[in-house]
Design an enzyme around this catalytic site. Structure first.
Site, short mmCIF file in Angstrom:
data_model
loop_
_atom_site.label_atom_id
_atom_site.label_comp_id
_atom_site.label_asym_id
_atom_site.label_seq_id
_atom_site.Cartn_x
_atom_site.Cartn_y
_atom_site.Cartn_z
N HIS A 54 17.60 35.64 -29.38
CA HIS A 54 16.47 36.37 -28.82
C HIS A 54 15.95 35.76 -27.53
CE1 HIS A 54 12.14 37.19 -28.26
NE2 HIS A 54 12.46 38.41 -28.67
N HIS A 114 15.04 43.25 -38.91
CA HIS A 114 14.76 42.62 -37.62
C HIS A 114 15.37 41.23 -37.53
CE1 HIS A 114 11.77 40.67 -34.71
NE2 HIS A 114 12.34 41.62 -34.01
#
Length: 281
Positions: free
Chosen positions: A64, A22
């Site tokens: 992100h 991730h």
């Protein structure tokens, strides 16, 4: 109660759970940096996960948040900044020493830990790896650029040969696209039908409780919270013919639950430790 994988899926040759890094090995290195992804490959991750946003001058970068404030020493939305602007920022010093708000001495920093990462560079890293490493790319929405994100993404994937049709029946694509936006997945599927889509879910809505997904999508992407509250969802998704990729799986108890439920992939900040827990390395 133990929620075991259905018997028809448990036979010899069943693939092990895929471990997806991730934002790279983001527990050990600054998220979305080249260093984090190199570490993930070294740690044995089966796949790398990244988020992509489009800059003001049309580059896809791995960031992100909508704004760069949290993970850099700059400010402002990614969509309003050009790549050259992002290249002047430090995207790594916040990790560990809390120095993100100070001007770093770039001469003494490892650029692979501090520089903004473009998707193009990440695709090069995957292409140069000495083994097969898959890539799971999340498109972030809403954004001012809307469909231009998917347009640019497909162009880039095509350049790296990831949009070519399957050459044999057992071939599986190396790249997949994930999104909380069904519209985003539809755009990618319309432009590149061979690229798998993962429909991310933060909550389990009534329309999806029976395992159904948006048309053309074959992989469910529930958050770990969904599995804790609705462990039966994995079996329902499998019965509907879908795979299940779960995020973000860091705690040992959550890894164990995913293993019991028979999920197909876990997305984690700790790929090395999760692989060890699963007996994969």
């Amino acid at each position: 109660m133990t929620y075991a994988r259905p018997a028809q899926d448990a036979g010899p040759g069943r693939p092990a759970i895929s471990v997806v890094a991730h934002r790279g090995a983001s527990e050990d290195a600054p998220e979305h940096t080249l260093a984090a992804y190199r570490r993930a490959i070294e740690d044995g991750a089966d796949a790398l996960e990244c988020d992509v946003r489009l800059t003001a001058d049309g580059h896809l970068v791995c960031v992100h948040d909508r704004r760069v404030n949290r993970t850099s020493n700059g400010r402002g939305p990614v969509s309003a900044l050009e790549l050259a602007d992002l290249a002047t920022l430090d995207f790594g010093s916040w990790k560990g020493d809390g120095a993100a708000n100070e001007a770093p001495d770039r001469q003494h920093e490892d650029p692979e830990r501090t520089s903004v990462l473009t998707l193009e560079r990440l695709l090069e890293l995957v292409a140069d790896a000495d083994r097969r490493v898959e890539l799971a790319i999340e498109t972030k929405h809403p954004t001012r650029w809307a469909g231009q994100v998917e347009e640019r993404l497909v162009e880039l994937l095509d350049r790296f040969g990831h949009t070519k049709p399957a050459t044999r029946a057992d071939w599986t694509p190396q790249v997949r696209v994930m999104s909380f936006s069904a519209r985003s997945l539809h755009r990618v599927r319309a432009a590149a039908p061979g690229i798998p889509g993962v429909y991310l879910m933060q909550f389990l809505t009534p329309r999806h409780r029976d395992g159904r997904l948006p048309p053309g999508v074959g992989i469910a992407g529930p958050g770990m919270r969904i599995l804790r509250a609705h462990p039966e969802y994995v079996a329902r998704a499998h019965q509907a013919g879908h795979r299940v990729h779960v995020w973000t799986v860091n705690d040992t108890a959550d890894v164990e639950l995913c293993q019991e439920l028979g999920v197909d992939a876990v997305i984690t900040n700790r790929p090395k430790q999760v692989r060890m827990q699963l007996g994969l390395g």
